[in-house]
Design a protein around this motif. Structure first.
Motif, PDB file in Angstrom:
ATOM      1  N   ARG A  26      37.014  79.493 -12.065  1.00  9.52           N
ATOM      2  CA  ARG A  26      35.582  79.184 -12.151  1.00  9.52           C
ATOM      3  C   ARG A  26      34.988  79.689 -13.460  1.00  9.52           C
ATOM      4  NH1 ARG A  26      31.690  77.690  -8.563  1.00  9.52           N
ATOM      5  NH2 ARG A  26      29.558  78.334  -9.048  1.00  9.52           N
ATOM      6  N   ARG A  27      35.376  80.908 -13.850  1.00 14.15           N
ATOM      7  CA  ARG A  27      34.831  81.449 -15.084  1.00 14.15           C
ATOM      8  C   ARG A  27      35.303  80.645 -16.293  1.00 14.15           C
ATOM      9  NH1 ARG A  27      32.536  86.550 -14.951  1.00 14.15           N
ATOM     10  NH2 ARG A  27      32.012  86.015 -17.113  1.00 14.15           N
ATOM     11  N   LEU A  28      36.585  80.295 -16.308  1.00 12.88           N
ATOM     12  CA  LEU A  28      37.111  79.527 -17.434  1.00 12.88           C
ATOM     13  C   LEU A  28      36.534  78.118 -17.473  1.00 12.88           C
ATOM     14  CD1 LEU A  28      40.849  80.630 -17.335  1.00 12.88           C
ATOM     15  CD2 LEU A  28      39.184  81.182 -19.113  1.00 12.88           C
ATOM     16  N   TYR A  29      36.388  77.494 -16.331  1.00  9.81           N
ATOM     17  CA  TYR A  29      35.866  76.132 -16.277  1.00  9.81           C
ATOM     18  C   TYR A  29      34.409  76.097 -16.715  1.00  9.81           C
ATOM     19  CZ  TYR A  29      34.509  71.604 -14.383  1.00  9.81           C
ATOM     20  OH  TYR A  29      34.025  70.323 -14.239  1.00  9.81           O
ATOM     21  N   ASP A  30      33.609  77.066 -16.159  1.00 10.04           N
ATOM     22  CA  ASP A  30      32.202  77.106 -16.562  1.00 10.04           C
ATOM     23  C   ASP A  30      32.057  77.498 -18.020  1.00 10.04           C
ATOM     24  OD1 ASP A  30      31.533  76.359 -14.036  1.00 10.04           O
ATOM     25  OD2 ASP A  30      30.954  78.367 -13.355  1.00 10.04           O
ATOM     26  N   ALA A  42      35.181  83.477 -24.756  1.00  8.16           N
ATOM     27  CA  ALA A  42      34.269  84.458 -24.165  1.00  8.16           C
ATOM     28  C   ALA A  42      34.636  84.729 -22.707  1.00  8.16           C
ATOM     29  CB  ALA A  42      32.829  83.964 -24.278  1.00  8.16           C
ATOM     30  N   ALA A  43      34.997  83.656 -21.984  1.00  5.31           N
ATOM     31  CA  ALA A  43      35.385  83.828 -20.579  1.00  5.31           C
ATOM     32  C   ALA A  43      36.651  84.654 -20.450  1.00  5.31           C
ATOM     33  CB  ALA A  43      35.564  82.462 -19.923  1.00  5.31           C
ATOM     34  N   LEU A  44      37.601  84.431 -21.354  1.00  4.17           N
ATOM     35  CA  LEU A  44      38.837  85.222 -21.323  1.00  4.17           C
ATOM     36  C   LEU A  44      38.558  86.698 -21.572  1.00  4.17           C
ATOM     37  CD1 LEU A  44      41.320  82.838 -23.198  1.00  4.17           C
ATOM     38  CD2 LEU A  44      41.427  83.551 -20.804  1.00  4.17           C
ATOM     39  N   ARG A  45      37.657  86.984 -22.505  1.00  2.80           N
ATOM     40  CA  ARG A  45      37.303  88.387 -22.748  1.00  2.80           C
ATOM     41  C   ARG A  45      36.659  89.004 -21.503  1.00  2.80           C
ATOM     42  NH1 ARG A  45      35.689  86.245 -27.812  1.00  2.80           N
ATOM     43  NH2 ARG A  45      33.495  86.182 -27.101  1.00  2.80           N
ATOM     44  N   ASP A  46      35.794  88.206 -20.840  1.00  2.00           N
ATOM     45  CA  ASP A  46      35.138  88.719 -19.633  1.00  2.00           C
ATOM     46  C   ASP A  46      36.130  88.942 -18.496  1.00  2.00           C
ATOM     47  OD1 ASP A  46      32.756  88.605 -20.969  1.00  2.00           O
ATOM     48  OD2 ASP A  46      32.140  86.670 -20.108  1.00  2.00           O
ATOM     49  N   LEU A  47      37.251  88.210 -18.495  1.00  2.00           N
ATOM     50  CA  LEU A  47      38.238  88.321 -17.412  1.00  2.00           C
ATOM     51  C   LEU A  47      39.220  89.462 -17.620  1.00  2.00           C
ATOM     52  CD1 LEU A  47      39.140  84.578 -16.725  1.00  2.00           C
ATOM     53  CD2 LEU A  47      37.949  86.145 -15.184  1.00  2.00           C
ATOM     54  N   LEU A  48      39.231  90.101 -18.778  1.00  2.00           N
ATOM     55  CA  LEU A  48      40.229  91.124 -19.060  1.00  2.00           C
ATOM     56  C   LEU A  48      40.133  92.290 -18.081  1.00  2.00           C
ATOM     57  CD1 LEU A  48      42.501  92.197 -20.783  1.00  2.00           C
ATOM     58  CD2 LEU A  48      40.799  93.190 -22.345  1.00  2.00           C
ATOM     59  N   ALA A  49      38.936  92.833 -17.891  1.00  2.00           N
ATOM     60  CA  ALA A  49      38.771  93.977 -16.984  1.00  2.00           C
ATOM     61  C   ALA A  49      39.099  93.605 -15.538  1.00  2.00           C
ATOM     62  CB  ALA A  49      37.358  94.543 -17.100  1.00  2.00           C
ATOM     63  N   PRO A  50      38.567  92.484 -14.986  1.00  2.00           N
ATOM     64  CA  PRO A  50      38.964  92.100 -13.623  1.00  2.00           C
ATOM     65  C   PRO A  50      40.457  91.853 -13.478  1.00  2.00           C
ATOM     66  CG  PRO A  50      36.995  90.904 -14.284  1.00  2.00           C
ATOM     67  CD  PRO A  50      37.494  91.602 -15.511  1.00  2.00           C
ATOM     68  N   PHE A  51      41.079  91.299 -14.527  1.00  6.22           N
ATOM     69  CA  PHE A  51      42.522  91.051 -14.470  1.00  6.22           C
ATOM     70  C   PHE A  51      43.301  92.354 -14.354  1.00  6.22           C
ATOM     71  CE2 PHE A  51      46.536  90.819 -16.834  1.00  6.22           C
ATOM     72  CZ  PHE A  51      47.222  89.929 -16.019  1.00  6.22           C
ATOM     73  N   LEU A  52      42.928  93.348 -15.168  1.00  8.75           N
ATOM     74  CA  LEU A  52      43.632  94.632 -15.115  1.00  8.75           C
ATOM     75  C   LEU A  52      43.433  95.308 -13.757  1.00  8.75           C
ATOM     76  CD1 LEU A  52      42.862  96.009 -18.703  1.00  8.75           C
ATOM     77  CD2 LEU A  52      45.004  95.003 -17.856  1.00  8.75           C
ATOM     78  N   ALA A  53      42.197  95.257 -13.226  1.00 10.54           N
ATOM     79  CA  ALA A  53      41.941  95.856 -11.911  1.00 10.54           C
ATOM     80  C   ALA A  53      42.742  95.142 -10.827  1.00 10.54           C
ATOM     81  CB  ALA A  53      40.446  95.792 -11.600  1.00 10.54           C
ATOM     82  N   THR A  54      42.803  93.816 -10.913  1.00 13.83           N
ATOM     83  CA  THR A  54      43.587  93.048  -9.938  1.00 13.83           C
ATOM     84  C   THR A  54      45.067  93.382 -10.043  1.00 13.83           C
ATOM     85  OG1 THR A  54      41.993  91.232 -10.012  1.00 13.83           O
ATOM     86  CG2 THR A  54      44.188  90.728  -9.174  1.00 13.83           C
ATOM     87  N   LEU A  55      45.558  93.559 -11.268  1.00 15.09           N
ATOM     88  CA  LEU A  55      46.974  93.877 -11.468  1.00 15.09           C
ATOM     89  C   LEU A  55      47.321  95.223 -10.842  1.00 15.09           C
ATOM     90  CD1 LEU A  55      49.346  92.485 -12.880  1.00 15.09           C
ATOM     91  CD2 LEU A  55      48.903  93.926 -14.885  1.00 15.09           C
ATOM     92  N   VAL A  56      46.437  96.211 -11.007  1.00 15.66           N
ATOM     93  CA  VAL A  56      46.673  97.535 -10.408  1.00 15.66           C
ATOM     94  C   VAL A  56      46.690  97.431  -8.885  1.00 15.66           C
ATOM     95  CG1 VAL A  56      45.706  99.833 -10.093  1.00 15.66           C
ATOM     96  CG2 VAL A  56      45.743  98.797 -12.374  1.00 15.66           C
ATOM     97  N   CYS A  57      45.692  96.740  -8.311  1.00 14.10           N
ATOM     98  CA  CYS A  57      45.636  96.588  -6.859  1.00 14.10           C
ATOM     99  C   CYS A  57      46.839  95.817  -6.331  1.00 14.10           C
ATOM    100  CB  CYS A  57      44.339  95.884  -6.455  1.00 14.10           C
ATOM    101  SG  CYS A  57      42.840  96.838  -6.779  1.00 14.10           S
ATOM    102  N   LEU A  58      47.267  94.806  -7.080  1.00 10.65           N
ATOM    103  CA  LEU A  58      48.426  94.018  -6.663  1.00 10.65           C
ATOM    104  C   LEU A  58      49.684  94.877  -6.645  1.00 10.65           C
ATOM    105  CD1 LEU A  58      49.400  91.161  -5.919  1.00 10.65           C
ATOM    106  CD2 LEU A  58      49.868  90.789  -8.353  1.00 10.65           C
ATOM    107  N   ALA A  59      49.855  95.726  -7.646  1.00 11.45           N
ATOM    108  CA  ALA A  59      51.026  96.607  -7.681  1.00 11.45           C
ATOM    109  C   ALA A  59      51.018  97.560  -6.496  1.00 11.45           C
ATOM    110  CB  ALA A  59      51.039  97.386  -9.000  1.00 11.45           C
ATOM    111  N   ILE A  60      49.831  98.065  -6.131  1.00 11.44           N
ATOM    112  CA  ILE A  60      49.734  98.978  -4.988  1.00 11.44           C
ATOM    113  C   ILE A  60      50.096  98.255  -3.691  1.00 11.44           C
ATOM    114  CG2 ILE A  60      48.122 100.336  -3.598  1.00 11.44           C
ATOM    115  CD1 ILE A  60      46.638 101.003  -6.196  1.00 11.44           C
ATOM    116  N   LEU A  61      49.549  97.066  -3.483  1.00  7.58           N
ATOM    117  CA  LEU A  61      49.814  96.310  -2.260  1.00  7.58           C
ATOM    118  C   LEU A  61      51.282  95.932  -2.136  1.00  7.58           C
ATOM    119  CD1 LEU A  61      46.671  93.986  -2.213  1.00  7.58           C
ATOM    120  CD2 LEU A  61      47.115  95.952  -0.737  1.00  7.58           C
ATOM    121  N   VAL A  62      51.883  95.455  -3.221  1.00  5.83           N
ATOM    122  CA  VAL A  62      53.304  95.102  -3.190  1.00  5.83           C
ATOM    123  C   VAL A  62      54.156  96.354  -2.952  1.00  5.83           C
ATOM    124  CG1 VAL A  62      55.221  94.195  -4.560  1.00  5.83           C
ATOM    125  CG2 VAL A  62      53.006  93.046  -4.599  1.00  5.83           C
ATOM    126  N   GLY A  63      53.751  97.466  -3.575  1.00  5.69           N
ATOM    127  CA  GLY A  63      54.485  98.711  -3.359  1.00  5.69           C
ATOM    128  C   GLY A  63      54.430  99.165  -1.911  1.00  5.69           C
TER     129      GLY A  63
END
Length: 263
Positions: free
Chosen positions: A244-248, A9-30
């Protein structure tokens, strides 16, 4: 809820934040990579300008058919002729003072030079403080007769957003506008750039030439570190959030565990 089901359940909840973080990370590195590319380009430009500004012997002033301010800016040239001191223009400006960090307020003396071969070119002879604004107060610096001027070609200075507009009627100029100054003085055929005179001493010590500094800002490495640093912070924040999400999520619910099996 079991640990495995909680982690899923935690992994499913992390999917959207992960994708948003990946996009922001690509922009910052670029952005950081782009700043490194800009740094390399700026270093090459500075090296090119410095090399052109130190050419020996100085080049002759280009003929009207070969005028190209963009390509010829920062070329070191030498020209002979006669200074038209009675038609000089004072441009508001600052110059380094004797005390570090404290600039002098005054004017740059832009004087037309009548070339031996014909034609007019503007010469920035250098800086004078405000108290020497009147030419009579620096009469010793008025060079008469044939002169040879050596310096660097500079294109017309664009007026920045917060720089006041000139007033040709009162002689108030705030940027070295070659075409505007030439028109105000009644010249029709003028070279499209001015010569920034070398630091050759003038009679009486004023104006003081050699004020041009080939010092283009090159802060792109700092900008790159900023973007890469933000990227690392983003990775760290997301990593802590995900842990934290995975541990909890993996920890069993104590209430449900105690009541499990009770009808």
């Amino acid at each position: 809820m079991t640990a495995d089901s909680g982690r899923r359940a935690a992994l499913r909840d992390l999917l959207a934040p992960f994708l948003a973080t990946l996009v922001c990370l690509a922009i910052l590195v670029g952005l950081g990579t782009w700043q490194l590319q800009r740094m390399a380009w700026k270093q090459g430009l500075i090296a090119q300008i410095v090399a052109r500004s130190r050419v020996e012997p100085p080049l002759p002033l280009p003929s009207p058919e070969a005028w190209d301010p963009a390509a010829q800016e920062f070329d070191r040239v030498r020209v002979t002729g006669r200074l038209l001191n009675d038609r000089e223009t004072l441009v508001h400006g600052l110059a380094p003072g004797e005390v570090p960090g404290r600039a002098l307020q005054g004017y740059y003396v832009v004087t037309p030079l009548q070339r031996d071969g014909g034609g007019i070119v503007l010469v920035n002879r250098g800086f004078v403080p405000t108290e020497l604004k009147n030419p009579r107060d620096r009469a010793a610096g008025q060079v008469e007769g044939p002169v040879t001027v050596t310096g660097m070609l500079r294109a017309s200075e664009a007026r920045a957003m917060f720089v006041p507009a000139p007033n040709p009627q009162t002689g108030e100029w705030f940027n070295r506008d070659v075409a505007g100054i030439a028109a105000a003085k009644g010249f029709e055929r003028v070279a499209p750039y001015l010569i920034e005179a070398d630091a050759t001493p003038n009679p009486g010590g004023w104006p003081k030439g050699g004020q041009l500094r080939v010092d283009l800002p090159n802060n792109h490495l700092q900008y790159a570190f900023t973007w890469f640093g933000l990227a690392l912070c983003l990775v760290g924040v997301f990593g802590a959030f995900a842990w934290r999400r995975l541990y909890d999520g993996a920890r069993p619910d104590p209430v449900r565990s105690e009541t499990a099996g009770i009808p």
